[in-house]
Write a protein that holds these residues in place. Structure first.
Motif, PDB file in Angstrom:
ATOM      1  N   SER A   1       0.918  -1.140   0.068  1.00  0.00           N
ATOM      2  CA  SER A   1      -0.013  -0.152   0.097  1.00  0.00           C
ATOM      3  C   SER A   1       1.002   1.260   0.046  1.00  0.00           C
ATOM      4  O   SER A   1       2.177   1.223   0.280  1.00  0.00           O
ATOM      5  N   LEU A   2       0.349   2.264  -0.569  1.00  0.00           N
ATOM      6  CA  LEU A   2       1.166   3.695  -0.408  1.00  0.00           C
ATOM      7  C   LEU A   2       1.431   3.910   1.100  1.00  0.00           C
ATOM      8  O   LEU A   2       2.655   4.254   1.027  1.00  0.00           O
ATOM      9  N   GLY A   3       0.691   3.705   2.158  1.00  0.00           N
ATOM     10  CA  GLY A   3       1.210   3.821   3.530  1.00  0.00           C
ATOM     11  C   GLY A   3       2.487   3.145   3.578  1.00  0.00           C
ATOM     12  O   GLY A   3       3.534   3.766   4.500  1.00  0.00           O
ATOM     13  N   ARG A   4       2.320   1.959   3.494  1.00  0.00           N
ATOM     14  CA  ARG A   4       3.554   1.026   3.694  1.00  0.00           C
ATOM     15  C   ARG A   4       4.872   1.538   3.127  1.00  0.00           C
ATOM     16  O   ARG A   4       6.046   1.556   3.415  1.00  0.00           O
ATOM     17  N   ARG A   5       4.784   2.016   1.642  1.00  0.00           N
ATOM     18  CA  ARG A   5       5.906   2.346   0.925  1.00  0.00           C
ATOM     19  C   ARG A   5       6.329   3.815   1.257  1.00  0.00           C
ATOM     20  O   ARG A   5       7.541   3.931   1.391  1.00  0.00           O
ATOM     21  N   VAL A   6       5.576   4.399   1.757  1.00  0.00           N
ATOM     22  CA  VAL A   6       5.832   5.798   2.168  1.00  0.00           C
ATOM     23  C   VAL A   6       6.594   5.564   3.594  1.00  0.00           C
ATOM     24  O   VAL A   6       7.782   6.309   3.784  1.00  0.00           O
ATOM     25  N   THR A   7       6.105   4.860   4.300  1.00  0.00           N
ATOM     26  CA  THR A   7       6.960   4.237   5.587  1.00  0.00           C
ATOM     27  C   THR A   7       8.407   3.824   5.295  1.00  0.00           C
ATOM     28  O   THR A   7       9.302   4.361   5.864  1.00  0.00           O
ATOM     29  N   ALA A   8       8.395   3.062   4.261  1.00  0.00           N
ATOM     30  CA  ALA A   8       9.615   2.358   3.911  1.00  0.00           C
ATOM     31  C   ALA A   8      10.687   3.479   3.255  1.00  0.00           C
ATOM     32  O   ALA A   8      11.693   3.462   3.751  1.00  0.00           O
ATOM     33  N   GLU A   9      10.045   4.542   2.642  1.00  0.00           N
ATOM     34  CA  GLU A   9      10.964   5.440   2.055  1.00  0.00           C
ATOM     35  C   GLU A   9      11.316   6.322   3.178  1.00  0.00           C
ATOM     36  O   GLU A   9      12.840   6.928   3.025  1.00  0.00           O
TER      37      GLU A   9
END
Length: 243
Positions: free
Chosen positions: A4-12
């Motif tokens: 999800s976008l939320g997980r990707r943003v967190t990873a970034e």
């Protein structure tokens, strides 16, 4: 990238933060162990090479492991006409996360070495030859990432990017920041790796120019293929096992 976008943003945010922690922390450690600037730069560059390679392998399959607004913007620009390209909505989410992560990473490094948590750098880096170094460093990074994707060698990206960044520490006058978020983060630490706040904007301008130059070279040299959504992962193709 199926997260999800939320997980990707967190990873970034986490990935960019840890990258800056590695850069700043190794710079502090090197300064405490040696007064030789050459030894300090060697230690700083080696730690960055190893840390960056690990972070790309660890988080590449989640967010694409951009850790760099220049890479994010390049991914959007090259795929803006493709339904499988990197969407502008994701750019708007990635870039603030990368900047926030970078600032947090610098503060974390200072905290680990009992330094003031926020002490803006006094290391002035305002000079034309340094800006040229940033143009070259960033253009080379963009050429490497998107060039590998164009020739179907994206699986090599984690090792190749880490190796390039390590080399660019030494062959560019600026020691290769090549990353707007990391540049901002490094302004928050008055240590070996720091950059004075007044030097940040020209560095970022040079990096954006380098991004445009790198994309121009990619377009001139390679055949067009679907733009990569992530470092080492061309859109429409399976993710490499290494990431």
């Amino acid at each position: 990238m199926n997260a999800s976008l939320g997980r990707r943003v967190t990873a970034e945010a986490i990935g960019t933060g840890l990258l800056v922690t590695v850069v700043v922390g190794s710079g502090i450690q090197a300064g405490e162990l040696s007064h030789d600037v050459g030894v300090q730069l060697l230690a700083n560059s080696l730690a960055t090479v190893l840390g960056l390679g690990v972070l790309i392998l660890l988080l590449g399959s989640v967010s694409g492991a951009h850790f760099n607004p220049a890479v994010t913007l390049a991914a959007w620009f090259t795929g803006r006409r493709s339904p499988h390209g990197f969407p502008l909505r994701d750019v708007a989410a990635y870039v603030p996360a990368q900047v926030a992560g970078a600032i947090g990473g610098a503060i974390l490094a200072d905290a680990m070495f009992a330094r003031p948590l926020v002490h803006f750098s006094t290391h002035d880096r305002s000079a034309g030859h340094l800006w040229l170094g940033e143009v070259v460093a960033t253009a080379g990074l963009i050429l490497l990432i998107f060039g590998l994707a164009r020739v179907g060698r994206a699986a090599l990206t984690p090792a190749a990017v880490a190796a390039y960044v390590g080399a660019a520490y030494w062959f560019t006058s600026s020691t290769s920041f090549a990353n707007p978020a990391v540049t901002i983060g490094r302004a928050f630490t008055d240590t070996f790796a720091g950059i004075a706040p007044a030097s940040v904007a020209p560095f970022i301008a040079a990096q954006l120019l380098g991004t445009a130059l790198g994309l121009t070279v990619v377009a001139a040299v390679y055949d067009a293929v679907p733009a990569p959504r992530a470092i080492g992962v061309p859109s429409g193709e399976p993710e490499p096992a290494s990431s």
